[in-house]
Design a protein around this motif. Structure first.
Motif, PDB file in Angstrom:
ATOM      1  N   ASP A 154     -26.451 -12.956  -7.040  1.00 46.25           N
ATOM      2  CA  ASP A 154     -27.787 -13.183  -6.481  1.00 46.25           C
ATOM      3  C   ASP A 154     -27.768 -14.262  -5.401  1.00 46.25           C
ATOM      4  O   ASP A 154     -28.796 -14.574  -4.808  1.00 46.25           O
ATOM      5  N   LYS A 155     -26.575 -14.854  -5.132  1.00 49.34           N
ATOM      6  CA  LYS A 155     -26.444 -15.820  -4.025  1.00 49.34           C
ATOM      7  C   LYS A 155     -26.163 -15.117  -2.696  1.00 49.34           C
ATOM      8  O   LYS A 155     -26.074 -15.765  -1.651  1.00 49.34           O
ATOM      9  N   GLU A 171      -0.333  -4.481  -0.320  1.00 49.12           N
ATOM     10  CA  GLU A 171      -1.754  -4.152  -0.219  1.00 49.12           C
ATOM     11  C   GLU A 171      -2.564  -5.111   0.643  1.00 49.12           C
ATOM     12  O   GLU A 171      -2.311  -6.312   0.689  1.00 49.12           O
ATOM     13  N   LEU A 172      -3.532  -4.504   1.307  1.00 47.78           N
ATOM     14  CA  LEU A 172      -4.620  -5.232   1.957  1.00 47.78           C
ATOM     15  C   LEU A 172      -5.794  -5.134   0.990  1.00 47.78           C
ATOM     16  O   LEU A 172      -6.188  -4.033   0.597  1.00 47.78           O
ATOM     17  N   VAL A 173      -6.316  -6.299   0.573  1.00 48.12           N
ATOM     18  CA  VAL A 173      -7.418  -6.288  -0.405  1.00 48.12           C
ATOM     19  C   VAL A 173      -8.742  -6.442   0.321  1.00 48.12           C
ATOM     20  O   VAL A 173      -8.893  -7.312   1.186  1.00 48.12           O
ATOM     21  N   ILE A 174      -9.680  -5.570  -0.018  1.00 46.40           N
ATOM     22  CA  ILE A 174     -11.022  -5.649   0.556  1.00 46.40           C
ATOM     23  C   ILE A 174     -12.009  -5.943  -0.584  1.00 46.40           C
ATOM     24  O   ILE A 174     -12.037  -5.237  -1.598  1.00 46.40           O
ATOM     25  N   ILE A 175     -12.780  -7.013  -0.409  1.00 44.93           N
ATOM     26  CA  ILE A 175     -13.767  -7.399  -1.425  1.00 44.93           C
ATOM     27  C   ILE A 175     -15.156  -7.260  -0.826  1.00 44.93           C
ATOM     28  O   ILE A 175     -15.461  -7.897   0.192  1.00 44.93           O
ATOM     29  N   GLU A 176     -15.948  -6.424  -1.457  1.00 43.29           N
ATOM     30  CA  GLU A 176     -17.357  -6.265  -1.021  1.00 43.29           C
ATOM     31  C   GLU A 176     -18.199  -7.190  -1.880  1.00 43.29           C
ATOM     32  O   GLU A 176     -18.170  -7.101  -3.113  1.00 43.29           O
ATOM     33  N   LEU A 177     -18.957  -8.059  -1.234  1.00 43.21           N
ATOM     34  CA  LEU A 177     -19.898  -8.924  -1.964  1.00 43.21           C
ATOM     35  C   LEU A 177     -21.300  -8.396  -1.711  1.00 43.21           C
ATOM     36  O   LEU A 177     -21.689  -8.200  -0.560  1.00 43.21           O
ATOM     37  N   LYS A 178     -22.054  -8.189  -2.796  1.00 40.33           N
ATOM     38  CA  LYS A 178     -23.415  -7.632  -2.649  1.00 40.33           C
ATOM     39  C   LYS A 178     -24.419  -8.527  -3.348  1.00 40.33           C
ATOM     40  O   LYS A 178     -24.085  -9.133  -4.366  1.00 40.33           O
TER      41      LYS A 178
END
Ligand SMILES: [Fe+2]
Length: 290
Positions: free
Chosen positions: A43-44, A283-290
């Motif tokens: 929620d940030k 690996e290439l790491v992709i992080i989605e922040l929602k």
């Protein structure tokens, strides 16, 4: 009615298991670049943002001018890039790392923390690596943090220096790694953190998760373990990683314990390692922040 000769039976008994072994083994050595995705909610975060996590490149090659890795990053269009240590190597020269930084640093904000191999270089070589990071405007986080505004959210990125800094460029195998100032530096970062901002701790060592769990960082990102180097599908989480030993717990993936989440990259090292990866592509790491 024909019957198989004993010779044919013997040949088949050798060839069929050998072919099966070959079919299992060969794909295991595939070492092409893989994109691994994670998604987290907080929620940030006011609107979604995307992080690219790169770790343990060890100055390895991804095509001429690093074009394969740079293209893969560009395709993902990240909002920021985290470089989780051992981007350079103590033995290989810095050319491939510099090519990568040259391709990405003007496009995305890049944050970097040291790994052990940067400290295993001589002091002179280490200073040259730091000068390269400086030349490309990379945010180098030696036990300090920065807060950036991305897509309307304030994101704090804190970097915890690798504990091998304590070796002061006099690396000896088997040296004591975790003595020194690391716990105090981590506690100081935790105190400085603004709880209202989404906070990321960038730290090379996943085996220190028990220490990270004591902090209030929203996310820890790490590398170092190279995915345990050999992974058998469905059987175990990597065979060996430095500082965790056989059957490491934190060799790659997402770990959630005591309210803390850590994402560990399996890293990008290929030709730099004496033992090839097995069922463990870089690996290439992709992080989605929602
Ligand atoms: Fe490392």
């Amino acid at each position: 009615m024909s019957r198989k000769s004993p010779n044919k039976k013997r040949t088949a008994a050798i060839l069929i298991p050998a072919a099966a072994l070959l079919l299992f083994t060969l794909p295991g050595f595939y070492a092409g670049l893989t994109v691994r995705r994670y998604s987290l909610e907080s929620d940030k975060i006011s609107s979604p943002l995307r992080i690219a996590l790169l770790s343990d490149l060890h100055s390895c090659r991804y095509g001429r001018g690093q074009k394969n890795l740079i293209r893969a990053i560009q395709k993902e269009a990240p909002d920021l890039i985290l470089l989780a240590g051992d981007i350079f190597d103590d033995k290989k020269d810095d050319a491939k790392t510099e090519e990568l930084l040259s391709g990405i640093s003007s496009l995305y904000p890049c944050f970097y923390v040291t790994g052990n191999h940067e400290y295993w270089a001589t002091e002179d070589k280490y200073q040259k690596k730091m000068a390269i990071l400086d030349r490309y405007g990379v945010h180098v986080l030696h036990d300090r943090m920065e807060t950036v505004e991305i897509n309307g959210s304030a994101i704090t990125v804190a970097g915890l220096d690798d504990p091998d800094r304590a070796l002061n460029f006099h690396y000896t195998r088997g040296g004591s790694l975790y003595e020194g100032e690391l716990p105090q530096a981590l506690a100081a970062l935790d105190r400085e953190r603004n709880p209202a901002c989404f906070s990321i701790l960038l730290s090379h060592r996943p085996e220190l998760f028990p220490l990270y769990r004591e902090t209030g960082f929203d996310l820890v990102v790490s590398g170092h373990a190279h995915g345990g180097q050999w992974r058998l599908p469905f059987l175990q989480n990597g065979l060996y990683s430095p500082h965790e030993g056989l059957f490491p717990k934190y060799s790659g993936g997402l770990f959630s314990e005591s309210g803390t989440t850590m994402i560990v990259s399996r890293g990008l090292a290929r030709e730099s390692t004496p033992v090839p990866r097995f069922y463990n592509p870089p690996e290439l790491v992709i992080i989605e922040l929602k």
